[in-house]
Motif scaffolding. Structure first.
Motif, PDB file in Angstrom:
ATOM      1  N   GLY A   1       0.825  -1.206   0.000  1.00 47.30           N
ATOM      2  CA  GLY A   1       0.000   0.000   0.000  1.00 47.30           C
ATOM      3  C   GLY A   1       0.860   1.257   0.000  1.00 47.30           C
ATOM      4  N   VAL A   2       1.996   1.201   0.721  1.00 46.90           N
ATOM      5  CA  VAL A   2       2.897   2.357   0.795  1.00 46.90           C
ATOM      6  C   VAL A   2       3.485   2.641  -0.585  1.00 46.90           C
ATOM      7  CG1 VAL A   2       4.963   3.292   1.870  1.00 46.90           C
ATOM      8  CG2 VAL A   2       3.474   1.767   3.170  1.00 46.90           C
ATOM      9  N   THR A   3       4.037   1.585  -1.199  1.00 47.08           N
ATOM     10  CA  THR A   3       4.680   1.777  -2.492  1.00 47.08           C
ATOM     11  C   THR A   3       3.666   2.217  -3.538  1.00 47.08           C
ATOM     12  OG1 THR A   3       6.363   0.173  -1.966  1.00 47.08           O
ATOM     13  CG2 THR A   3       6.019   0.637  -4.281  1.00 47.08           C
ATOM     14  N   ASN A   4       2.493   1.591  -3.503  1.00 47.92           N
ATOM     15  CA  ASN A   4       1.510   1.931  -4.529  1.00 47.92           C
ATOM     16  C   ASN A   4       0.986   3.349  -4.389  1.00 47.92           C
ATOM     17  OD1 ASN A   4       1.471  -0.395  -6.224  1.00 47.92           O
ATOM     18  ND2 ASN A   4       0.637  -1.508  -4.490  1.00 47.92           N
ATOM     19  N   SER A   5       1.038   3.897  -3.160  1.00 47.57           N
ATOM     20  CA  SER A   5       0.599   5.287  -2.987  1.00 47.57           C
ATOM     21  C   SER A   5       1.546   6.257  -3.700  1.00 47.57           C
ATOM     22  CB  SER A   5       0.524   5.637  -1.502  1.00 47.57           C
ATOM     23  OG  SER A   5       1.823   5.829  -0.982  1.00 47.57           O
ATOM     24  N   THR A   6       2.788   5.810  -3.976  1.00 43.73           N
ATOM     25  CA  THR A   6       3.749   6.725  -4.607  1.00 43.73           C
ATOM     26  C   THR A   6       3.720   6.623  -6.128  1.00 43.73           C
ATOM     27  OG1 THR A   6       5.540   5.110  -4.647  1.00 43.73           O
ATOM     28  CG2 THR A   6       5.342   6.445  -2.669  1.00 43.73           C
ATOM     29  N   LEU A   7       3.094   5.573  -6.652  1.00 36.72           N
ATOM     30  CA  LEU A   7       3.210   5.335  -8.096  1.00 36.72           C
ATOM     31  C   LEU A   7       2.716   6.488  -8.975  1.00 36.72           C
ATOM     32  CD1 LEU A   7       2.596   1.513  -8.517  1.00 36.72           C
ATOM     33  CD2 LEU A   7       4.716   2.802  -8.710  1.00 36.72           C
ATOM     34  N   PRO A   8       1.564   7.113  -8.659  1.00 29.49           N
ATOM     35  CA  PRO A   8       1.145   8.229  -9.521  1.00 29.49           C
ATOM     36  C   PRO A   8       2.215   9.322  -9.589  1.00 29.49           C
ATOM     37  CG  PRO A   8      -0.575   7.656  -7.955  1.00 29.49           C
ATOM     38  CD  PRO A   8       0.614   6.833  -7.599  1.00 29.49           C
ATOM     39  N   PHE A   9       2.864   9.595  -8.454  1.00 30.97           N
ATOM     40  CA  PHE A   9       3.897  10.635  -8.417  1.00 30.97           C
ATOM     41  C   PHE A   9       5.128  10.208  -9.215  1.00 30.97           C
ATOM     42  CE2 PHE A   9       1.447  10.961  -4.466  1.00 30.97           C
ATOM     43  CZ  PHE A   9       1.009  12.270  -4.562  1.00 30.97           C
ATOM     44  N   LEU A  10       5.479   8.932  -9.064  1.00 27.36           N
ATOM     45  CA  LEU A  10       6.638   8.424  -9.798  1.00 27.36           C
ATOM     46  C   LEU A  10       6.406   8.505 -11.291  1.00 27.36           C
ATOM     47  CD1 LEU A  10       7.639   5.297  -7.750  1.00 27.36           C
ATOM     48  CD2 LEU A  10       9.069   7.225  -8.352  1.00 27.36           C
ATOM     49  N   ARG A  11       5.189   8.168 -11.686  1.00 21.23           N
ATOM     50  CA  ARG A  11       4.889   8.188 -13.118  1.00 21.23           C
ATOM     51  C   ARG A  11       4.862   9.614 -13.634  1.00 21.23           C
ATOM     52  NH1 ARG A  11       0.777   3.066 -12.558  1.00 21.23           N
ATOM     53  NH2 ARG A  11       2.495   1.576 -12.355  1.00 21.23           N
ATOM     54  N   ALA A  12       4.386  10.537 -12.802  1.00 13.70           N
ATOM     55  CA  ALA A  12       4.438  11.944 -13.214  1.00 13.70           C
ATOM     56  C   ALA A  12       5.877  12.388 -13.385  1.00 13.70           C
ATOM     57  CB  ALA A  12       3.733  12.810 -12.176  1.00 13.70           C
ATOM     58  N   SER A  13       6.753  11.898 -12.507  1.00 12.43           N
ATOM     59  CA  SER A  13       8.148  12.347 -12.582  1.00 12.43           C
ATOM     60  C   SER A  13       8.806  11.880 -13.863  1.00 12.43           C
ATOM     61  CB  SER A  13       8.926  11.857 -11.362  1.00 12.43           C
ATOM     62  OG  SER A  13       9.324  10.518 -11.538  1.00 12.43           O
ATOM     63  N   THR A  14       8.327  10.776 -14.441  1.00 18.65           N
ATOM     64  CA  THR A  14       8.882  10.332 -15.718  1.00 18.65           C
ATOM     65  C   THR A  14       8.667  11.398 -16.797  1.00 18.65           C
ATOM     66  OG1 THR A  14       8.311   8.092 -15.099  1.00 18.65           O
ATOM     67  CG2 THR A  14       8.925   8.435 -17.379  1.00 18.65           C
ATOM     68  N   THR A  15       7.510  12.081 -16.740  1.00 21.96           N
ATOM     69  CA  THR A  15       7.273  13.172 -17.683  1.00 21.96           C
ATOM     70  C   THR A  15       8.361  14.230 -17.522  1.00 21.96           C
ATOM     71  OG1 THR A  15       5.002  12.817 -17.010  1.00 21.96           O
ATOM     72  CG2 THR A  15       5.391  14.571 -18.611  1.00 21.96           C
ATOM     73  N   GLY A  16       8.687  14.541 -16.262  1.00 23.62           N
ATOM     74  CA  GLY A  16       9.768  15.481 -16.002  1.00 23.62           C
ATOM     75  C   GLY A  16      11.069  14.996 -16.609  1.00 23.62           C
ATOM     76  N   ASP A  17      11.356  13.699 -16.432  1.00 21.93           N
ATOM     77  CA  ASP A  17      12.572  13.106 -17.017  1.00 21.93           C
ATOM     78  C   ASP A  17      12.601  13.288 -18.529  1.00 21.93           C
ATOM     79  OD1 ASP A  17      14.033  12.052 -14.880  1.00 21.93           O
ATOM     80  OD2 ASP A  17      12.692  10.345 -14.696  1.00 21.93           O
ATOM     81  N   LEU A  18      11.425  13.100 -19.154  1.00 21.56           N
ATOM     82  CA  LEU A  18      11.366  13.222 -20.617  1.00 21.56           C
ATOM     83  C   LEU A  18      11.668  14.656 -21.061  1.00 21.56           C
ATOM     84  CD1 LEU A  18       8.279  10.981 -21.434  1.00 21.56           C
ATOM     85  CD2 LEU A  18      10.659  10.550 -22.052  1.00 21.56           C
ATOM     86  N   PHE A  19      11.064  15.625 -20.380  1.00 20.46           N
ATOM     87  CA  PHE A  19      11.345  17.027 -20.703  1.00 20.46           C
ATOM     88  C   PHE A  19      12.838  17.318 -20.545  1.00 20.46           C
ATOM     89  CE2 PHE A  19       6.791  17.879 -20.269  1.00 20.46           C
ATOM     90  CZ  PHE A  19       6.604  18.889 -21.193  1.00 20.46           C
ATOM     91  N   ILE A  20      13.378  16.860 -19.419  1.00 20.72           N
ATOM     92  CA  ILE A  20      14.792  17.125 -19.137  1.00 20.72           C
ATOM     93  C   ILE A  20      15.662  16.499 -20.225  1.00 20.72           C
ATOM     94  CG2 ILE A  20      16.659  16.523 -17.551  1.00 20.72           C
ATOM     95  CD1 ILE A  20      14.715  16.957 -15.237  1.00 20.72           C
ATOM     96  N   ALA A  21      15.360  15.253 -20.589  1.00 19.79           N
ATOM     97  CA  ALA A  21      16.171  14.570 -21.599  1.00 19.79           C
ATOM     98  C   ALA A  21      16.085  15.287 -22.944  1.00 19.79           C
ATOM     99  CB  ALA A  21      15.712  13.124 -21.745  1.00 19.79           C
ATOM    100  N   LEU A  22      14.889  15.735 -23.291  1.00 14.52           N
ATOM    101  CA  LEU A  22      14.717  16.469 -24.537  1.00 14.52           C
ATOM    102  C   LEU A  22      15.550  17.760 -24.494  1.00 14.52           C
ATOM    103  CD1 LEU A  22      12.929  15.402 -26.755  1.00 14.52           C
ATOM    104  CD2 LEU A  22      11.171  17.058 -26.088  1.00 14.52           C
ATOM    105  N   GLY A  23      15.511  18.412 -23.349  1.00 18.18           N
ATOM    106  CA  GLY A  23      16.330  19.615 -23.167  1.00 18.18           C
ATOM    107  C   GLY A  23      17.803  19.313 -23.366  1.00 18.18           C
ATOM    108  N   HIS A  24      18.245  18.151 -22.883  1.00 16.10           N
ATOM    109  CA  HIS A  24      19.658  17.795 -23.026  1.00 16.10           C
ATOM    110  C   HIS A  24      20.031  17.551 -24.474  1.00 16.10           C
ATOM    111  CE1 HIS A  24      19.655  16.345 -18.603  1.00 16.10           C
ATOM    112  NE2 HIS A  24      19.639  17.651 -18.736  1.00 16.10           N
TER     113      HIS A  24
END
Lengths: 244, 487
Positions: B431-454
């Motif tokens: 339950g603890v880990t699954n509560s973080t998944l939406p946030f983790l998945r959102a952070s992947t979007t951030g990773d994509l933007f950052i990578a594109l910037g690079h």
């Protein structure tokens, strides 16, 4: 005005203070730590893990298990690790420096993407379960986010009429005529996990006084190589003496 | 050259005892070594962000790329982080530092060939070290994962570049020291010490037990707070006054920041609740809490330098990057101070909040400041402009990316910690880990933007380099043809 040497010296001393404080002084304090003899059993705690568990530690390190799993039970009143039942010592007490004397490297971990593994050898002393979990985590823990470690296993073809070997995994979706067997890495990794326990009652981790009677009567904790009986209430916390 | 405003505004001119070296000459001496460091830094940044995306995808489905041992989370994640810290941050910091040191000292860059050799060695060590981590040779210490056969190369490569930096500083013609030189000198000197201490006591001749963890924390904190902090602030205090063309508000506040950060900042980083003698995390929390003093001083000094000139932000892309970096420094510093309070650290300990906070410092502050500095320096080294549309794209991609990443993981971390510490509500750890998944998945979007910037960043640098070498090639061709015609 040439301040170069002054900056250099100042930097040197400023850095030297934290170096003294966090490298030298703790080392002077902690280098005296030795395994201690547990009164009840006469065994030393912690004990140097066996060769196979040591090899498993290498697998744990190489695959970076510690990026998701911590190995540290926080004290009561700071987080709720004890309440989650992660503690050894009858599930009551936090980890202490003594527990890590033979860990190399010490892999506290910095995140808990998965559960804490400090006492996994006490909490899940089931090698078959551990192997299955490594091969296909979701088959035993449905909502797990842990990736499968199938590369630690081997898919072997069975000869016609040959029965799967004893160590073959009982998992679904194995094609007919094949068996899944753990490689050496998987076996040693599980041996390492099964050997993870920090359960000796030490001077610095006396059991909560009201729990002593209950713990003694059930004779827990009951697993692990260096298990010792909890001290009798009359002995108080000082039940062990340094080995040297 | 229009590209070389006078240095008088930030350091007092002591008169011309020696024949002056022009900025153009200094830039010429910096060209090869500094460009090499920048291009390699940009390449590692892109490699790191691609590895980071692979790591991040594991939280969308654990089965992605699971059959390849090289790409398991526990190897890809540290490889990505090492690429960001050692591949990008240190190389970019050294490149910017060398350029700033030679310009502030009004002297040519010393020992340029040694720097080139150092940079090549450094990249060799990085390549070997990254393979080492992916092949399972990691040391098991966070931020120091690269195996000993790589760390030795890195150490000597750093010494070569550091030596050139110190010689450049020593041979300066402008004797008066500016605050950026203090910061750079300290940073250059600081890293070999902490790196060799950590390598010796963790890898080559390991100490026993929890000492290993203490030394690793000490190293991580010093690398972040001191090396990245000092190098980044040196750029902040150099480029902001330079670009808005007005002196730093107070040199003395700068020196105050130097000392307070050196003395308090190097003590942080050891989490409360660790299985250590209690005085160690307690002392560490005190150090971390006291860094509020230099953090506020940075905010004050930068704001006072800017005040009345904030409109200049709209006319300079490098300034935008560096001002964002300074803002991120102050905000992440304040968050770090908050996190040293026991009630806060109880919640965020072992959660995603910590990586979010680290990313805020390393990326939001340091990397953004370096991007700005690099976009200021490279056109002067090549005497050619970088595509301004490219720079704008990079800025917005990086800004949006880092904000998505830091906010989602920061909020997710608090959520995770709250749930983690409430075993009655979530008895099942899943339950603890699954509560973080939406946030983790959102952070992947951030990773994509950052990578594109690079990707845009690397293209910007390679683009201007190609244009310049083509131009000089065709100039040479024209000259050749003229010579032929004359013959």
């Amino acid at each position: 005005m040439n301040l170069g040497p002054l900056v250099f010296l100042g930097t040197f001393f400023a850095l030297a203070t934290s170096w003294l404080g966090f490298v030298l002084v703790p080392q002077l304090q902690l280098c005296r730590q030795q395994p201690v003899e547990i009164d009840a059993t006469g065994q030393l705690y912690p004990s140097d893990p066996s060769g196979i568990a040591k090899q498993g530690e290498e697998v744990y390190r190489a695959n970076g298990c510690y990026y998701c799993h911590s190995q540290q039970v926080r004290p009561k009143g700071f987080g709720s690790d004890v309440e989650r039942g992660w503690g050894g010592r009858g599930g009551k007490v936090q980890s202490v420096a003594q527990d890590y004397l033979y860990a190399r490297p010490v892999m506290f971990g910095s995140q808990r993407i998965g559960p804490d593994l400090t006492n996994i050898g006490l909490r899940k002393p089931d090698a078959a379960w551990q192997l299955k979990h490594l091969y296909d985590p979701q088959s035993v823990t449905p909502k797990s986010v842990m990736p499968p470690y199938r590369y630690l296993f081997e898919k072997r073809k069975l000869k016609l009429g040959q029965k799967p070997s004893e160590e073959a995994l009982q998992v679904a979706n194995v094609p007919a005529g094949y068996e899944i067997v753990p490689k050496e890495e998987a076996k040693t990794l599980v041996a390492y996990l099964m050997n993870l326990h920090s359960d000796a009652i030490l001077f610095e981790t006396p059991p909560p006084t009201n729990a002593v009677a209950a713990a003694s009567s059930t004779n827990a904790p009951a697993a692990g190589g260096s298990t010792n009986n909890p001290p009798a209430a009359t002995n108080g916390p000082s039940t062990n003496v340094p080995a040297k | 050259m229009s590209a070389t405003p006078s240095t008088q505004i930030i350091s007092i001119d002591r008169g011309n005892e020696a024949p002056a070296v022009t900025s153009v000459q200094i830039d010429a001496s910096c060209r090869a070594p500094v460009l090499l460091l920048f291009i390699s830094a940009a390449a590692w940044l892109l490699i790191g962000s691609l590895l980071g995306i692979i790591a991040s995808l594991k939280f969308h489905s654990p089965n992605i790329l699971a059959s390849c041992p090289l790409l398991t989370y526990g190897r890809v994640h540290p490889a990505a982080w090492n690429a960001l810290i050692y591949g990008f941050a240190i190389q970019a910091g050294l490149g910017v530092g060398l350029w700033v040191l030679s310009h502030l000292g009004r002297a040519k860059l010393a020992m340029a060939p040694l720097i080139v050799i150092g940079a090549i060695l450094w990249n060799l060590g990085m390549t070997i070290g990254t393979y080492g981590i992916l092949y399972g040779d990691s040391t098991g210490f966070e931020w120091l994962e690269m195996p000993r056969y790589a760390s030795g190369i890195l150490f000597f490569a750093y010494l070569a570049i550091g030596l050139a930096a110190i010689v450049t500083l020593h041979l300066r013609r402008e004797r008066e020291l500016y605050i950026s030189q203090w910061l750079l000198l300290a940073a250059i000197f600081w890293l070999p010490w902490i790196y060799s201490t950590a390598q010796l006591l963790l890898v080559f001749k390991p100490v026993r037990g929890v000492m290993q963890a203490i030394i690793d924390w000490w190293y991580i904190n010093n690398l972040t707070t001191i090396w990245l902090g000092f190098t980044g602030l040196a750029a902040t205090f150099y480029f902001i006054p330079k670009i808005i063309n007005r002196p730093l508000y107070s040199h003395y506040i700068g020196i105050f920041i130097f000392w307070t950060l050196a003395i308090f900042g190097s003590w942080g980083g050891i989490p409360t609740g660790s299985p250590l003698p209690t005085w160690i995390p307690a002392l560490s929390s005190v150090g971390a809490a006291l860094t509020i003093v230099p953090v506020l001083a940075v905010a004050f000094n930068v704001h006072k330098t800017f005040v009345g000139n904030y409109s200049k932000l709209s006319s300079s892309m490098p300034l935008k990057f560096i001002a964002f970096g300074a803002l991120a420094y102050v905000l992440s510093g304040l968050v770090g101070v908050l996190a040293s309070i026991v009630q806060v650290s109880e919640v965020i300990n072992f959660t995603w909040f910590t990586p979010a906070q680290t990313q805020f410092v390393v990326y939001g502050f340091f990397a953004m400041t370096m991007f700005g500095a690099i976009y200021y320096i490279v056109p002067r080294l090549l005497q050619a402009d970088i595509s301004s549309a490219g720079v704008r794209w990079h800025f917005w991609l990086a800004l949006i990316g880092v904000l998505i990443y830091v906010v989602s993981l920061g909020v997710g971390g608090v959520e995770q910690g709250t749930v983690l510490n409430n075993p009655k509500a979530t008895a099942d750890f899943m339950g603890v880990t699954n509560s973080t998944l939406p946030f983790l998945r959102a952070s992947t979007t951030g990773d994509l933007f950052i990578a594109l910037g690079h990707l845009v960043f690397l293209l910007n640098l390679v683009g201007v380099l190609v244009r310049v070498s083509r131009a000089s090639f065709s100039t040479a061709m024209v000259a050749n043809r003229r010579a032929e015609v004359r013959a």
